[in-house]
Motif scaffolding. Structure first.
Motif, mmCIF file in Angstrom:
data_model
loop_
_atom_site.group_PDB
_atom_site.id
_atom_site.type_symbol
_atom_site.label_atom_id
_atom_site.label_comp_id
_atom_site.label_asym_id
_atom_site.label_seq_id
_atom_site.Cartn_x
_atom_site.Cartn_y
_atom_site.Cartn_z
ATOM 1 N N GLU A 164 -2.448 0.823 -5.977
ATOM 2 C CA GLU A 164 -0.677 0.262 -5.823
ATOM 3 C C GLU A 164 0.021 0.630 -7.299
ATOM 4 O O GLU A 164 -1.275 0.704 -8.047
ATOM 5 C CB GLU A 164 -0.528 -1.160 -5.917
ATOM 6 C CG GLU A 164 -0.890 -1.762 -4.326
ATOM 7 C CD GLU A 164 -0.737 -3.518 -4.290
ATOM 8 O OE1 GLU A 164 -0.176 -4.046 -5.323
ATOM 9 O OE2 GLU A 164 -1.460 -4.225 -3.880
ATOM 10 N N HIS A 210 5.998 -3.656 -8.028
ATOM 11 C CA HIS A 210 4.997 -3.305 -7.770
ATOM 12 C C HIS A 210 5.443 -2.764 -6.209
ATOM 13 O O HIS A 210 6.212 -2.722 -5.103
ATOM 14 C CB HIS A 210 3.730 -3.883 -7.708
ATOM 15 C CG HIS A 210 3.498 -5.074 -6.710
ATOM 16 N ND1 HIS A 210 4.560 -5.782 -6.718
ATOM 17 C CD2 HIS A 210 2.619 -5.205 -5.486
ATOM 18 C CE1 HIS A 210 4.091 -6.868 -5.755
ATOM 19 N NE2 HIS A 210 3.391 -6.761 -5.215
ATOM 20 N N HIS A 214 3.798 -1.381 -2.604
ATOM 21 C CA HIS A 214 2.380 -1.921 -1.372
ATOM 22 C C HIS A 214 2.683 -0.583 -0.048
ATOM 23 O O HIS A 214 3.624 0.760 -0.151
ATOM 24 C CB HIS A 214 3.288 -2.740 -0.376
ATOM 25 C CG HIS A 214 3.122 -4.244 -0.856
ATOM 26 N ND1 HIS A 214 3.753 -5.235 -0.233
ATOM 27 C CD2 HIS A 214 2.798 -4.820 -1.721
ATOM 28 C CE1 HIS A 214 3.868 -6.295 -0.720
ATOM 29 N NE2 HIS A 214 2.948 -6.064 -2.118
ATOM 30 N N SER A 250 4.094 -10.449 -0.171
ATOM 31 C CA SER A 250 2.359 -10.169 0.180
ATOM 32 C C SER A 250 1.934 -12.060 -0.287
ATOM 33 O O SER A 250 2.348 -12.841 -1.126
ATOM 34 C CB SER A 250 1.641 -9.948 -0.031
ATOM 35 O OG SER A 250 0.721 -10.202 -1.327
ATOM 36 N N ASP A 283 0.793 -12.112 -3.562
ATOM 37 C CA ASP A 283 1.630 -11.664 -4.342
ATOM 38 C C ASP A 283 2.072 -13.263 -4.628
ATOM 39 O O ASP A 283 2.181 -13.644 -5.717
ATOM 40 C CB ASP A 283 3.018 -11.384 -3.767
ATOM 41 C CG ASP A 283 2.840 -9.739 -4.345
ATOM 42 O OD1 ASP A 283 2.152 -8.950 -4.824
ATOM 43 O OD2 ASP A 283 3.214 -8.528 -2.669
HETATM 44 ZN ZN LIG Z 1 2.688 -7.235 -3.949
#
Ligand SMILES: [Zn+2]
Length: 121
Positions: A12, A67, A69, A77, A80
């Motif tokens: 990532e 960021h 994925h 997610s 996250d």
């Molecule tokens: Zn993430």
């Protein structure tokens, strides 16, 4: 941002969103210092503290984080959500050719992210 994300894959990519008010003027690319950068990101704390210091000194505000994925899913997610403080910061997430932007709070997706429109991206 997309180029940096592609270059970092399968890890990532991550960085900071800087600007004023709701306008992101620029972004930075930071080292992802997570133990498992394939599935997590942790922004280099030195870069984070430097941005906060600059903001306190009257510079650009730290508006949030971005960021990627590598899986291609551009939505936050569960990881996250667990990492995000409900502090109003923006979370911009890239996955594949898509990008989504969210504000961290106490409602919305995972009870943490309210989607905000990306304009001019
Ligand atoms: Zn993430």
């Amino acid at each position: 941002m997309k180029k940096a994300s592609a270059a970092a894959a399968p890890r990532e990519a991550c960085g900071l969103l800087l600007g004023n008010g709701d306008v992101v003027a620029r972004f930075t690319l930071c080292a992802n210092v997570a133990d498992t950068p394939e599935t997590h990101f942790e922004i280099d704390p030195a870069a984070l503290f430097a941005a906060l210091r600059a903001e306190r000194a009257g510079g650009e505000a730290l508006l949030g984080y971005w960021h990627s994925h590598p899986s291609g899913d551009a939505t936050p997610s569960a990881t996250d959500a667990a990492m995000a403080a409900p502090d109003g910061k923006l979370w911009l997430i890239l996955g594949g050719d898509a990008a989504t932007c969210w504000r961290a709070g106490r409602s919305g997706l995972w009870d943490r992210f309210a989607q905000v429109p990306l304009i001019g991206a």
